[in-house]
Write a protein that holds these residues in place. Structure first.
Motif, PDB file in Angstrom:
ATOM      1  N   ASP A  46     -44.001  74.504 111.830  1.00  6.39           N
ATOM      2  CA  ASP A  46     -44.188  75.460 110.638  1.00  6.39           C
ATOM      3  C   ASP A  46     -43.025  74.639 109.750  1.00  6.39           C
ATOM      4  O   ASP A  46     -42.719  75.175 108.572  1.00  6.39           O
ATOM      5  CB  ASP A  46     -43.378  76.919 110.886  1.00  6.39           C
ATOM      6  N   HIS A  47     -43.032  73.587 109.959  1.00 10.80           N
ATOM      7  CA  HIS A  47     -42.117  72.542 109.006  1.00 10.80           C
ATOM      8  C   HIS A  47     -42.675  70.887 109.209  1.00 10.80           C
ATOM      9  O   HIS A  47     -43.407  70.804 110.166  1.00 10.80           O
ATOM     10  CB  HIS A  47     -40.697  72.593 109.216  1.00 10.80           C
ATOM     11  N   GLU A  48     -42.411  70.257 108.262  1.00  8.27           N
ATOM     12  CA  GLU A  48     -42.676  68.682 108.185  1.00  8.27           C
ATOM     13  C   GLU A  48     -41.992  68.254 109.122  1.00  8.27           C
ATOM     14  O   GLU A  48     -40.517  68.085 109.021  1.00  8.27           O
ATOM     15  CB  GLU A  48     -42.920  68.158 107.093  1.00  8.27           C
ATOM     16  N   ALA A  49     -42.208  67.774 110.442  1.00  4.61           N
ATOM     17  CA  ALA A  49     -41.596  67.309 111.438  1.00  4.61           C
ATOM     18  C   ALA A  49     -40.739  66.019 111.185  1.00  4.61           C
ATOM     19  O   ALA A  49     -39.567  65.802 111.510  1.00  4.61           O
ATOM     20  CB  ALA A  49     -42.148  67.126 112.716  1.00  4.61           C
ATOM     21  N   CYS A  50     -41.411  65.080 110.228  1.00  6.87           N
ATOM     22  CA  CYS A  50     -40.806  64.090 109.749  1.00  6.87           C
ATOM     23  C   CYS A  50     -39.752  64.138 108.996  1.00  6.87           C
ATOM     24  O   CYS A  50     -38.468  63.653 109.010  1.00  6.87           O
ATOM     25  CB  CYS A  50     -41.798  63.144 108.992  1.00  6.87           C
ATOM     26  N   GLN A  51     -39.803  65.234 108.081  1.00 10.22           N
ATOM     27  CA  GLN A  51     -38.619  65.599 107.318  1.00 10.22           C
ATOM     28  C   GLN A  51     -37.492  66.135 108.023  1.00 10.22           C
ATOM     29  O   GLN A  51     -36.181  65.882 107.725  1.00 10.22           O
ATOM     30  CB  GLN A  51     -38.880  66.440 106.157  1.00 10.22           C
ATOM     31  N   ALA A  52     -37.905  66.618 108.876  1.00  7.46           N
ATOM     32  CA  ALA A  52     -36.768  67.540 109.735  1.00  7.46           C
ATOM     33  C   ALA A  52     -35.959  66.623 110.407  1.00  7.46           C
ATOM     34  O   ALA A  52     -34.671  66.859 110.600  1.00  7.46           O
ATOM     35  CB  ALA A  52     -37.202  68.413 110.841  1.00  7.46           C
ATOM     36  N   VAL A  53     -36.375  65.245 110.681  1.00  2.98           N
ATOM     37  CA  VAL A  53     -35.532  64.376 111.587  1.00  2.98           C
ATOM     38  C   VAL A  53     -35.049  63.251 110.732  1.00  2.98           C
ATOM     39  O   VAL A  53     -34.315  62.374 111.174  1.00  2.98           O
ATOM     40  CB  VAL A  53     -36.420  63.728 112.835  1.00  2.98           C
ATOM     41  N   CYS A  54     -35.499  63.092 109.552  1.00  2.00           N
ATOM     42  CA  CYS A  54     -35.095  62.003 108.712  1.00  2.00           C
ATOM     43  C   CYS A  54     -33.742  62.353 108.226  1.00  2.00           C
ATOM     44  O   CYS A  54     -33.265  63.300 107.299  1.00  2.00           O
ATOM     45  CB  CYS A  54     -35.995  62.090 107.403  1.00  2.00           C
TER      46      CYS A  54
END
Length: 101
Positions: A46-54
């Protein structure tokens, strides 16, 4: 819209293994996202995974490539034809999506 990686990328590689579509790869100077493979994680999170870990928040929706949830889930289903769970969730219209927060 596909996600893209800005010039602020520090080339750490944290984003690459998070992508369910293997859309992220190492470019010449920074990581890049193939827009033909990116589904903004619709169908998976439910979110952009790449952005969550960047660590520098450089994975952003590309305003030049606006796409609907329907187009993104259609792409996800096409990219993962053998994923029974995804197929079932798409059929039931019950899949994770940042559009449904």
């Amino acid at each position: 819209m596909a996600t893209y990686i800005t010039e602020d990328c520090i080339n750490c590689g944290a984003c690459e293994p998070e992508c369910p579509n293997e859309a992220i790869s190492e470019g010449d100077e920074i990581y890049v996202i193939d827009p033909e493979l990116c589904t903004e994680c619709v169908g998976f999170y439910d979110h952009e995974a790449c952005q969550a870990v960047c660590p520098v928040e450089c994975c952003l929706p590309d305003p030049k490539r606006v796409e609907t949830e329907e187009a993104l889930i259609t792409r996800a289903a096409r990219l993962h034809p053998d994923d029974g769970e995804l197929k079932s969730r798409v059929t039931k219209n019950d899949f994770p999506s940042r559009f449904r927060k």
